[in-house]
Motif scaffolding. Sequence first.
Motif, mmCIF file in Angstrom:
data_model
loop_
_atom_site.group_PDB
_atom_site.id
_atom_site.type_symbol
_atom_site.label_atom_id
_atom_site.label_comp_id
_atom_site.label_asym_id
_atom_site.label_seq_id
_atom_site.Cartn_x
_atom_site.Cartn_y
_atom_site.Cartn_z
ATOM 1 N N LEU A 96 2.271 1.703 -3.361
ATOM 2 C CA LEU A 96 1.255 2.231 -4.293
ATOM 3 C C LEU A 96 0.999 3.715 -4.055
ATOM 4 O O LEU A 96 0.838 4.503 -4.987
ATOM 5 C CB LEU A 96 -0.050 1.437 -4.150
ATOM 6 N N GLU A 97 0.928 4.095 -2.784
ATOM 7 C CA GLU A 97 0.709 5.508 -2.468
ATOM 8 C C GLU A 97 1.869 6.357 -2.970
ATOM 9 O O GLU A 97 1.691 7.478 -3.458
ATOM 10 C CB GLU A 97 0.523 5.677 -0.952
ATOM 11 N N SER A 98 3.113 5.784 -2.780
ATOM 12 C CA SER A 98 4.284 6.528 -3.255
ATOM 13 C C SER A 98 4.239 6.693 -4.771
ATOM 14 O O SER A 98 4.513 7.771 -5.308
ATOM 15 C CB SER A 98 5.551 5.781 -2.839
ATOM 16 N N GLN A 99 3.871 5.611 -5.460
ATOM 17 C CA GLN A 99 3.774 5.688 -6.931
ATOM 18 C C GLN A 99 2.668 6.652 -7.356
ATOM 19 O O GLN A 99 2.809 7.414 -8.319
ATOM 20 C CB GLN A 99 3.506 4.293 -7.489
ATOM 21 N N LYS A 100 1.560 6.595 -6.574
ATOM 22 C CA LYS A 100 0.459 7.504 -6.879
ATOM 23 C C LYS A 100 0.895 8.953 -6.718
ATOM 24 O O LYS A 100 0.612 9.827 -7.562
ATOM 25 C CB LYS A 100 -0.727 7.200 -5.962
ATOM 26 N N GLY A 101 1.638 9.256 -5.596
ATOM 27 C CA GLY A 101 2.112 10.620 -5.389
ATOM 28 C C GLY A 101 3.073 11.064 -6.474
ATOM 29 O O GLY A 101 3.039 12.201 -6.928
ATOM 30 N N LYS A 102 3.950 10.094 -6.863
ATOM 31 C CA LYS A 102 4.905 10.438 -7.925
ATOM 32 C C LYS A 102 4.191 10.711 -9.242
ATOM 33 O O LYS A 102 4.523 11.638 -9.979
ATOM 34 C CB LYS A 102 5.895 9.291 -8.097
ATOM 35 N N LEU A 103 3.170 9.859 -9.509
ATOM 36 C CA LEU A 103 2.403 10.081 -10.745
ATOM 37 C C LEU A 103 1.692 11.433 -10.729
ATOM 38 O O LEU A 103 1.639 12.156 -11.735
ATOM 39 C CB LEU A 103 1.375 8.960 -10.936
ATOM 40 N N GLN A 104 1.118 11.751 -9.554
ATOM 41 C CA GLN A 104 0.444 13.046 -9.456
ATOM 42 C C GLN A 104 1.426 14.205 -9.618
ATOM 43 O O GLN A 104 1.135 15.215 -10.275
ATOM 44 C CB GLN A 104 -0.274 13.134 -8.107
ATOM 45 N N TRP A 139 2.458 14.363 -13.187
ATOM 46 C CA TRP A 139 1.353 14.908 -13.977
ATOM 47 C C TRP A 139 1.244 16.419 -13.849
ATOM 48 O O TRP A 139 1.020 17.132 -14.821
ATOM 49 C CB TRP A 139 0.056 14.236 -13.572
ATOM 50 N N TRP A 159 0.832 -1.216 0.000
ATOM 51 C CA TRP A 159 0.000 0.000 0.000
ATOM 52 C C TRP A 159 0.857 1.253 0.000
ATOM 53 O O TRP A 159 0.605 2.223 -0.709
ATOM 54 C CB TRP A 159 -0.895 -0.028 1.243
#
Length: 269
Positions: free
Chosen positions: A39-47, A50, A36
Motif C-alpha cells: 500500500l505504501e508503495s502504491q501510495k508513493g507511486k500515486l503521489q 500525481w 502495508w
Amino acid sequence: MKIVALSYITLCSILGPNALSYANPTETNAELMQQWISLESQKGKLQTDWREQRQQIEQNLNLFELEQQALQKIIDKSSEVTSEVDERRLSLLSQQTILETEQQKVSQQLHNVSQHMQHLMLRLPPPVQIQWQEKIALINQVAASNSEKLERMLSLFKVADDFDKRIAIHRTSMSISNEQGKPQNMMVTQIYIGLSQGWYVNEDGSAWGYGRASSLGWQWWHQQEAQTELGLALNPKALMKIRDALDNPTTATYLAVPVSISLGNTNES
C-alpha cells in the motif's frame, strides 16, 4: 513496531475476531506487513504520478493561458481592423456620394453647354456648321461619359477657333436667285475672314454677295442687297482677285473689301 501494531489492529477490526482465531499470528503479521508495504508503495507511486501529472497539467494550463491571450489579441486586432474597415467604407461611401453629386452637376453643365452650342452653331459660317453638325450629335449620346462629351465639345471649339484665326476659302454650291427671281444652284467660292465675315463670288463674277453672323444665325445678302447691308459698294472683281490671290499666294496684293461691324450699326471697309 507501533505502525505494525496499529496496522494489525486495523486489519483485525476489519476481518473481525473470528478471522484471527483461525490464523497463525506469525503468518498474519507477515501478510499484514507485506500488504502495508504494498500500500505504501502504491501510495508513493500515486503521489509521484500525481506530481508528474500536476506538473504537466500546470504546463498545459500555462499554454492554454498563453493561447487564450494570443487569441484575445487576435480578436482585439480583428475588432480594430473591422472598425477601421467600417470607417474606411463609410468614408468611401461619403466620397462616392460627393462624386455622384458633382457628376450630376457636371452633367447638367455639359447639357447647358450643349444647348448653347446648338444655338451658336447657327451663327457660324456654313463650312464650320457642317463640321459641327457631323459631331455635335455625338455629344448628346446617352452612352457617352462626361469626359467623352467634354472632349468632343473641346474638339468642336478648336475647329471654330482654328477657323477664326485665318482667312479661309471654301468652294460649294449655293442656291441664288437669278434675274427672273428663281432660285438657281451654282458653284461659288466663299471667302471668310474669321467667323464673323464672309463673301462669295461665282466663276465669272456674275453672282456675288456678303454674309455674316446675325441674331438669326448666319445670313447671306446677294448683290445689291449686300451693298445695301454694307452701306458701301461691293465690287465682284475685287472678290475675284482675292480668290485668285488665295489660290496663288505669290500673286497676292493689298485689296480692300467692305465689312460690317455691329457697333451701333456702323459699317467699315
